[in-house]
Design a protein around this motif. Structure first.
Motif, short mmCIF file in Angstrom:
data_model
loop_
_atom_site.label_atom_id
_atom_site.label_comp_id
_atom_site.label_asym_id
_atom_site.label_seq_id
_atom_site.Cartn_x
_atom_site.Cartn_y
_atom_site.Cartn_z
N ASP A 50 0.83 -1.20 0.00
CA ASP A 50 0.00 0.00 0.00
C ASP A 50 0.87 1.26 0.00
O ASP A 50 0.60 2.22 -0.71
N ARG A 51 1.93 1.22 0.78
CA ARG A 51 2.80 2.39 0.93
C ARG A 51 3.70 2.62 -0.27
O ARG A 51 3.96 3.77 -0.64
N LEU A 52 4.20 1.55 -0.90
CA LEU A 52 5.18 1.70 -1.97
C LEU A 52 4.62 1.57 -3.38
O LEU A 52 5.20 2.09 -4.32
N VAL A 53 3.50 0.86 -3.55
CA VAL A 53 2.98 0.62 -4.89
C VAL A 53 1.59 1.21 -5.08
O VAL A 53 1.35 2.01 -5.98
N ARG A 54 0.69 0.79 -4.23
CA ARG A 54 -0.73 1.13 -4.42
C ARG A 54 -0.99 2.64 -4.40
O ARG A 54 -1.83 3.14 -5.13
N ARG A 55 -0.27 3.36 -3.56
CA ARG A 55 -0.51 4.80 -3.45
C ARG A 55 -0.14 5.55 -4.72
O ARG A 55 -0.59 6.66 -4.95
N GLU A 123 8.04 4.41 -10.15
CA GLU A 123 9.03 3.39 -10.51
C GLU A 123 9.93 3.06 -9.33
O GLU A 123 10.27 1.90 -9.10
N GLU A 124 10.34 4.08 -8.56
CA GLU A 124 11.18 3.85 -7.40
C GLU A 124 10.43 3.06 -6.32
O GLU A 124 11.01 2.18 -5.68
N GLY A 125 9.16 3.38 -6.13
CA GLY A 125 8.35 2.65 -5.16
C GLY A 125 8.21 1.18 -5.55
O GLY A 125 8.36 0.28 -4.70
N LEU A 126 7.95 0.93 -6.82
CA LEU A 126 7.83 -0.45 -7.30
C LEU A 126 9.16 -1.19 -7.16
O LEU A 126 9.19 -2.35 -6.74
N ALA A 127 10.26 -0.50 -7.50
CA ALA A 127 11.58 -1.13 -7.38
C ALA A 127 11.91 -1.45 -5.93
O ALA A 127 12.45 -2.53 -5.63
N ARG A 128 11.56 -0.57 -5.03
CA ARG A 128 11.83 -0.81 -3.61
C ARG A 128 10.97 -1.97 -3.09
O ARG A 128 11.45 -2.82 -2.32
N TRP A 129 9.72 -2.03 -3.50
CA TRP A 129 8.85 -3.14 -3.10
C TRP A 129 9.39 -4.47 -3.63
O TRP A 129 9.44 -5.46 -2.89
#
Length: 197
Positions: A50-55, A123-129
């Motif tokens: 939720d925090r890194l991708v969904r938002r 993209e950074e959020g998805l990469a971190r997840w």
């Protein structure tokens, strides 16, 4: 690339070489099976997803993801996300994401690294997840995955890299020796190949 993080929780190997081999097999499995990171992996850590991708998802992307999951998949994800928020409230040290209850009773996710999240892109959020889920997989923390199928199979070995590593270990163990060195060696005279100026 040799990967060695902490020891595996799914049948931990005894020595360091075996642990590294298992981690490498798991990493190679992930590299050849990108479908592991589908949206169903959201259920592994719903708050982190939720925090890194969904938002970062647009309403259209959320709708498309919802259609792909189906009604029961969306319901399951929402239920697990709510349960994870409640569990994080009760045990703040056991959650990957900090939460608190607001004055109106809603549960809010706190951003410890607010500056980083404010400047983070989709993209950074998805990469971190993906990185967090990769590390989780390498540690053996996916309860739904049968690790023994990867850990005990030679299919996932990188034979070329292991051969290079064996050659490197062999040559590192060798001590350099010159053909004409040591006692009783003939003394070289004449042209030595070194130019005198």
């Amino acid at each position: 690339m040799q990967i060695d993080t902490s020891s595996s929780s799914a049948s931990p190997p005894q020595n360091q070489d075996a642990r590294i081999r298992v981690k490498n097999r798991r990493k190679r499995y992930l590299d050849t099976h990108p479908e592991y990171f589908n949206s169903g992996l959201e259920l592994a850590d719903p708050l982190l997803y939720d925090r890194l991708v969904r938002r970062f998802q647009t309403p259209a992307e959320r709708e498309a993801e919802g259609r792909a999951k189906g009604y029961s998949g969306v319901l399951e994800a929402d239920l697990l996300r709510s349960e994870a928020k409640l569990a994080a409230l009760q045990n703040p040290d056991g959650s990957s994401v900090a939460v608190r209850r607001s004055s109106n009773g809603d549960i809010q996710i706190l951003d410890d690294d607010n500056d980083e999240l404010a400047t983070m892109t989709k993209e950074e959020g998805l990469a971190r997840w993906r990185d967090d889920m990769t590390q989780r997989f390498l540690r053996g923390e996916d309860r739904d995955f049968r690790y023994e199928e990867v850990d005990e199979s030679d299919e996932w070995d990188d034979v070329a890299e292991e051969t290079r590593d064996a050659h490197d270990r062999y040559f590192d163990a060798q001590t350099p020796a010159w053909v004409h060195s040591g006692p009783g060696s003939p003394r070289i005279t004449g042209e030595t190949g070194v130019q005198d100026f």
